[in-house]
Structures are given as C-alpha cells and as structure tokens.
Design a protein around this motif. Structure first.
Motif, PDB file in Angstrom:
ATOM      1  N   UNK A 123       7.956   6.548  83.509  1.00 45.56           N
ATOM      2  CA  UNK A 123       6.831   6.237  82.685  1.00 45.56           C
ATOM      3  C   UNK A 123       6.238   7.549  81.875  1.00 45.56           C
ATOM      4  N   UNK A 124       5.308   7.605  81.458  1.00 47.44           N
ATOM      5  CA  UNK A 124       4.798   8.843  80.767  1.00 47.44           C
ATOM      6  C   UNK A 124       4.443   9.902  82.020  1.00 47.44           C
ATOM      7  N   UNK A 125       4.997  11.011  81.617  1.00 45.64           N
ATOM      8  CA  UNK A 125       4.614  12.220  82.678  1.00 45.64           C
ATOM      9  C   UNK A 125       4.565  13.597  82.003  1.00 45.64           C
ATOM     10  N   UNK A 126       4.094  14.482  82.958  1.00 45.24           N
ATOM     11  CA  UNK A 126       4.044  16.031  82.603  1.00 45.24           C
ATOM     12  C   UNK A 126       5.439  16.213  82.670  1.00 45.24           C
ATOM     13  N   UNK A 127       6.293  15.812  83.755  1.00 42.85           N
ATOM     14  CA  UNK A 127       7.373  16.353  84.185  1.00 42.85           C
ATOM     15  C   UNK A 127       8.378  15.272  83.108  1.00 42.85           C
ATOM     16  N   UNK A 128       8.683  15.705  81.891  1.00 41.28           N
ATOM     17  CA  UNK A 128       9.371  15.041  81.083  1.00 41.28           C
ATOM     18  C   UNK A 128      10.371  15.910  80.324  1.00 41.28           C
TER      19      UNK A 128
END
Length: 798
Positions: A189-194
């Motif tokens: 899902x949406x994440x800062x670690x992308x």
C-alpha cells in the motif's frame, strides 16, 4: 405503508419535473465535489496506515535554532536499540541523491528513486519479498529488492522466481560493480518506503571504515511509551555518546526531536506543511459546497411551497398527523438526494481516467470501496437533514385553515430564512472567487518575479559528474572547457546543490570575529554565477582554474546578501571566516537567490571553490546554459562527450530543464489552484441556481402586486428595479459579511510564504463585480419578463 409513501413522494416529484431536475443537478454538483475531495484526502492520509505499528513509529531528528534536520549520525540507531528498553527496534535509511542508479540486465534501467535501508528499518516498515522470505538463511546479510516493473525489464521472464539471488552490474560496466537482487518488493500500500530499488544492507557492511554519510533514523517504541520522557532520554544519550565526538561538530548539532510517522508525509518538521494545509482547505471547501447545495435545495423547497398549499391543507383535514407530513416531505428530499448522489457516483466512475491526470492517481481504486460508500451514505443522510428538516417542520406546522386562506406568502420567518440562505450562498461565492484570484496572483508572482537567478535555457545533466575526475584540473573540468568551445553553449558549471532540487545545502558552523555562525554551504566551480546569471554586487570572483591552482593554500569564499547582513560588517570584501577546518577570504558578495522556493527566507550562504566541506558532496550535476534556440544542439554535444567516456558505456544520458524542475517546487500550490478553481466553479453554479429559483419564486408571489403597480402607472424600469431590489440588498449584506472573513482567511494562507503578494482592494472588487454580473444574469431575464407582462393576465381572475 412505506411503499405507498414512496409512490406518493415519487409522483409528487415527477409532477414537478423541472423543480426536481434542478435540485438533482445542484445536489449532484455538491456530491461530486464532496466525493472528489474525499478521494484525495483518503489517499493522502493513508500512507503507512496499513502498518500494524503505525502509531509506534517515529523519525528521530535534530532541531537547532528553529530549523530541523531529518538526518543523524549512522551510529545513533544501534545505540538507541542497545540502551533504551522502550525502543523495540531502530533502523536507518539513506536516499541515493546522485542522479539515477543504473542497473544493467536484459535492458538498462535508470532507477530514479533508490534508497539504502538496514534490516531493522525493513522490519519497521514491514518490507516484504513477493517471491519468498526476505531472509532465507542465517548467513544472509543483505536482501536487496526491486519493483516488479523493474525486474521485468532487467531479467528474463524465467528468472523472476528468484530461487537464488541474481547478480547484475550497477552504476558502470567499466567499474565492475555488482548488486545481488534477492526478489521483488511486495506492494503493501501507500508508504514512505516506496522505491524502485531498495538496497537492504547494514551500513557497517557497506563501509569498512568510518561512514561519511548521515542517515534518517527510525524507531519503533513499545505501546504506552511516554514520548516526551523518551525524547529527553534520547537527547541525553545523543549529546553524551555522539554529538561530543563527531567532527566537525556542526554536522550533528542540535537537540533531539521525534516526528511521528503520521506526520511524515503531509507535515514533516523538515519540510513544508503545504500538503497538510491543502487537505484542510479542500476538505473544508467540499463540506461548504455540500452545505451550499443543501441550502440551495432548502430554499427551493420553501420557494415551491405555495404550489402545495392545498395538498398540505387537505392532508391535515383528512387526518394526516404532523409527523406523517414531515415524514412524507423528508422522504421526497431523501429520494432527490439519493438520485443526485448516485448520479455523481456514476459520473466519477465514468470519468475516472480523465480525472486521473488532475489527481496523479487512479481514482477508481479509491471510489469502489466500502469506505467511500459509507461516507457517501453519511453525506446523503446529512444532506437530507440539512435540506429537509427545517422546511418539513415549518410547512407541517401551519393550521389547515391558514393554509387555505392565506397561502404562505406572509408567514412569519419564511422570508428571513430564504434571505439568510441567499446571503450565505452569496458570501460563499465571494469567498471562492476572491480566493481563486488571490491564489492565481500568488502563483503567478512565484512564476514571474525575480528569483535572483535565471533557470531558462539551463539544462541539468544530473549524475554526469559521478563518471569523471572531480579535481580542479581533472577530467570533469576538461569536459566543461571542451563544451564551452561549442557555439551552441554559453557556459557550463557544476555545484553540490542545484536550484530547484529537493536536497538542501549543508548547514556548516563558521567563525567570524570569535562568533559562531551557522551558514549554509554550497560547493561551486568558477562558472556557477555566470551560468545562472547571479548578479555580483561587490568584489570579484576567481577568473580561472589556473589562479585557483596557483593559490593552493588559499581558500576563497563568496557570500550572498543575507550572509553579508548576518556578518554585520561594513566592508565584507577581504574579511576572514573560518569553517570546514580552513580559513576563507571573502572575495565577493552576490545577490540572494530563491533557489529552493518562496515558502522560506533565503538563508545566509557561503559558496566556495575547492570542496572544502566534504568529498561526500560531489558536484554531480552538470549545468549547461544553451544559446537561445540551440538547446537541441547543446544536448547533442553533451551526448557525444558522454558516449566517448568509457565509464558510461551502455548508459543513456539523463537530463532535465532547470526551469521545469524549479516549477515542481510549486506543484502542490498549482494542484491546490486547480482544485480551488473547480470548487469555485461548483459554488458559483450552485449560487446561480439558488438565485434563479428565488427569482422565479419572487416573480410568482409578487405578480399581482406588480400588475397593480403597472395599472397605477409604474414604468417597466420601476417594476424591474422593484423586483431586483431585494436581491441587490442581499448582495450588499453578503459582501459586508464575506469580505472581512475572506480577507482574514486569505491573509492567513499567504503567511505560509516568506515571499508573497499583498492583498489588494481590487481583488475583492473584481469578485464583487463577478457576483453582481451573475446575479443580474440569474434574475434579470425573469424579472424583465415579469415587468413587461400584461397586468390583465394576472388580475382578470381577481
């Protein structure tokens, strides 16, 4: 019984088709704005919420003199994990900021967003391998992952199972560097670690000696941890074990702060809060739009009430209770509201691909879920209550004999309610139009005002310098000199920090007259100011590499206006400042540049030529200023040089235009402008619908009065003014209510910018003029037709 009431409600609405369609259209606009804003807010607030430890994760940063840094020493994470029992684990992350990260496989892929994290950070952010376990043996000390789209380009289809790690060349084929890929990163899902490439390694395994880089440090704490007390403990530990031992001390200066994961995407301490402010603005606007549509609906219900006088009276005479009438009226409102919401939902699904380019995301994946339907249901119920309860209670409360005798023309409170709703609609429309003008003016100011430098015609070749020798007289400098000989190129330069890029200059501690000063530092070459056309206000800059090489023991510094004011000396030229273990002589003062946007003040900055403040900050980006009209030729010349470099074999050349990169700094404001313009359009249409319905109502109930006036000699002009007078009075009241409030709101928004426009009186004058024109258009036709009507048609039945 319920089915019977639904049939009656449907027949009543069908009988008044024009009224029903007008209401459905107005409510549909309101629901469209509500749904669009909810989808945007839902997406932006969902980063990492799927993580089961969402509320226990914090970024550890440093705060100093009102400024914040999200980078700390590499040894802080293991120290925290060993020393503080409240911390479950602590991990580290560093982004690759030296251009693209080339991967060589079946195809060459330039990864634009690569990062290095350790195993603890991978655990904190729930990083998983889609093709198996992240760590498959006890001896495995790394677990680098790529996204599936990248894996499909660099590996054959049969090699995507990753039973064993795959080794591929990286960075340069000539340098013989390889990276083992252990699998495909799972999309949780949406994440800062992308990241397209996520190198999972312990920093201690990357650097055998001292690690020269600073890292982002993340911690996961235990439930119920006292965060203020934990901050004190971390700060004490940091000051004792790390800050006192790091050289130079300015790199790790400051007090510890903790920023929760829930803040890091929208309002991090180290960045702008514009995205968070934008959410509040869009959320508030969407609710106001829905309330506006509800108010308009309620106004139209009351305006149409005269046509249902006999029906309501007969229902009461025949024994209908007040509650039954209220239920019937609310049911009619609910049916219209439900139809409008359903139409809005279907239109958004149909136009999802068109709207995707505005929102930079696929709306359909958010619209077609249970949460959306839940909030839509809440919106339907809320709108039904806002629109229907007051009219239902008012209309059901009159006695049948009064309804039959007097109609509703002079019922107490009815006129006041209608006027209040119209004033609300006019006030909101004024707020939106004024806001649209001010936002446009501020963004236009940021795009057109003097920035202190000229990004036009400048091409950034990011990462190019990483493949050349960065010595003063090395191969990088030789490349620049060859390029400057081409007639399509005006000048060439490089620097550690480039205007418009996300990476901010390093803050370094300097000393002047025995005073400690924190100044930003940028490493540059001799053509930096000429390439960006930055004005030199005082002094001269070194003119040649030969001069810099001859004065090998001397260090020259150029400072900006803010630094000159900060030093507080009458004659800065020739003054000495110490920093980065050397003594600098100030040789020039240059103009301040808004190189990193308009939201923050220009910082006092020192520019130097010999990379005195650290080799870990290479001048990797080459800036080429092309002759006007010869940009393509300049790019081709650089490509030829790139292809002749053995270290760049099989590597495509990446470049971007500086003016376009700089424009990205204002992307969020431009997105807000687009959203605000759309909502303004909705608000104006809804207000116009309200005015149109009220004008039609006024013409109907005052038809006999106007006919009598005409018989008594009143002119068409007099009757026209008499019919429009109430609306213009409401317009004046709405302006008096809205303008002070609008001024305060817009001035508060402008406070987010260090460099901003001043609110002008004519912004509000234009908004008033637009609303005045809309009022004239909405009511003019109907009132003019009524003024010209033959009075016999109205009076013959009296």
């Amino acid at each position: 019984m319920i089915l019977n009431e639904i049939k009656i409600a449907w027949r009543s609405l069908y009988k008044n088709k024009a009224f029903s369609l007008l209401n459905i259209f107005g409510l549909m606009l309101g629901f469209t704005g509500f749904l669009l804003s909810y989808q945007y807010i839902n997406r932006e607030t969902n980063y990492d919420k799927w993580n089961p430890n969402y509320d226990q994760i914090y970024l550890v940063g440093l705060a100093d003199k009102g400024g914040f840094s999200d980078e700390t020493n590499v040894m802080l994470a293991p120290l925290l994990k060993e020393s503080l029992p409240e911390i479950v684990t602590a991990g580290r992350k560093i982004n690759y900021n030296f251009g693209t990260y080339p991967l060589f496989g079946e195809n060459t892929v330039l990864v634009k967003n690569a990062a290095v994290i350790d195993s603890a950070a991978a655990h904190i952010f729930q990083v998983e391998n889609k093709t198996g376990s992240l760590y498959r043996s006890k001896i495995q000390n790394e677990a680098t992952l790529v996204k599936e789209t990248v894996a499909q380009k660099i590996f054959k289809k049969g090699d995507l199972n990753f039973d064993t790690p795959k080794s591929i060349p990286v960075l340069s084929l000539q340098q013989d560097q390889h990276e083992f890929i252990y699998g495909i990163s799972k999309d949780n899902g949406l994440s800062l670690i992308d990241h397209d490439l996520l190198v999972i390694k312990e920093p201690e395994d990357v650097f055998a000696g001292e690690n020269p880089f600073s890292y982002q440090t993340y911690i996961q704490v235990k439930d119920g941890t006292n965060i203020p007390e934990l901050v004190k403990k971390i700060d004490a530990l940091y000051q004792d074990k790390i800050a006192s031992k790091v050289q130079p001390p300015t790199l790790m200066k400051g007090e510890i702060y903790l920023d929760p994961l829930s803040h890091l995407h929208l309002r991090p301490k180290t960045g702008s809060n514009t995205p968070y402010l934008m959410l509040w603005i869009i959320g508030s606007i969407s609710i106001i739009i829905l309330i506006l549509a509800s108010a308009n609906f309620a106004n139209m219900i009351i305006a149409q009430a005269d046509r249902r006088i006999k029906e309501l009276a007969l229902k009461k005479i025949l024994g209908s209770s007040r509650w039954a009438i209220i239920r019937q009226l609310l049911l009619e409102v609910f049916i219209l509201t439900f139809i409008a919401a359903a139409c809005s939902f279907m239109i958004l699904n149909i136009t999802g691909n068109i709207l995707q380019k505005w929102f930079n995301d696929d709306l359909k994946q958010y619209i077609l879920n249970q949460d959306t339907l839940l909030y839509l249901s809440i919106g339907i119920v809320g709108t039904t209550c806002l629109s229907g309860i007051y009219p239902a209670f008012v209309l059901s409360g009159f006695k049948s004999v009064h309804l039959l005798k007097e109609k509703l023309n002079h019922t107490q409170g009815k006129s006041m309610l209608q006027s209040s709703l119209l004033v609300f609609q006019i006030s909101v429309a004024l707020l939106f139009i004024s806001g649209m003008i001010v936002i446009h003016s501020q963004i236009n100011y940021m795009q057109t005002t003097d920035k202190g430098f000229e990004p036009e015609q400048v091409i950034n070749f990011k990462g190019l310098g990483m493949y050349y020798d960065n010595k003063l007289d090395g191969t990088y400098q030789n490349l620049k000199e060859r390029l400057e000989q081409d007639p399509s190129i005006l000048s060439v330069a490089s620097a550690t920090n480039i205007p418009g890029e996300a990476e901010l200059p390093l803050t370094v501690q300097f000393k002047h007259n025995h005073k400690q000063l924190d100044l930003e530092h940028i490493g540059i070459d001799k053509n930096y100011f000429n390439t960006l056309n930055i004005a030199i206000l005082k002094g001269d800059i070194p003119l040649s590499i030969k001069q810099l090489l001859q004065d090998s023991s001397s260090h020259y510094a150029v400072i900006n206006e803010s630094a000159a004011a900060f030093l507080n000396v009458d004659q800065p030229i020739g003054a000495q400042i110490a920093g980065c273990d050397v003594n600098f002589q100030i040789v020039a003062v240059v103009k301040d540049t808004k190189a990193y946007g308009f939201e923050n003040n220009v910082k006092p900055t020192v520019y130097s030529y010999k990379n005195e403040c650290g080799t870990v900050r290479p001048q990797g980006t080459l800036m080429v200023k092309a002759v006007k009209g010869k940009v393509d030729q300049a790019i081709e010349i650089v490509k030829k040089e790139w292809q002749q470099n053995p270290s760049t074999k099989s590597l495509p050349l990446e470049y971007a235009f500086m003016d376009q990169q700089y424009a990205l700094l204002h992307k969020k404001q431009e997105e807000m402008q687009t959203a605000f313009n759309s909502f303004t359009f909705l608000a104006v249409i809804i207000a116009a619908l309200g005015l149109f319905s009220m004008a039609a109502y006024q013409v109907t109930v005052r038809k006999k009065e106007m006919s009598v006036r005409k018989v008594l000699g009143a002119s068409v002009k007099t009757i026209f003014i008499q019919l429009n007078k109430p609306f213009f009075q409401l317009f004046v009241i709405g302006g008096l209510v809205s303008i002070p409030l609008t001024y305060l709101i817009l001035n508060k928004w402008l406070e987010n910018f260090a460099y901003r426009i001043e609110l002008q009186w004519w912004y509000f004058t234009i908004a008033l003029a637009i609303i005045f024109i809309i009022i004239c258009i909405s009511i003019g036709y109907q009132t003019l037709r009524a003024a010209k009507a033959n009075p016999i048609d109205s009076l013959r039945n009296e």
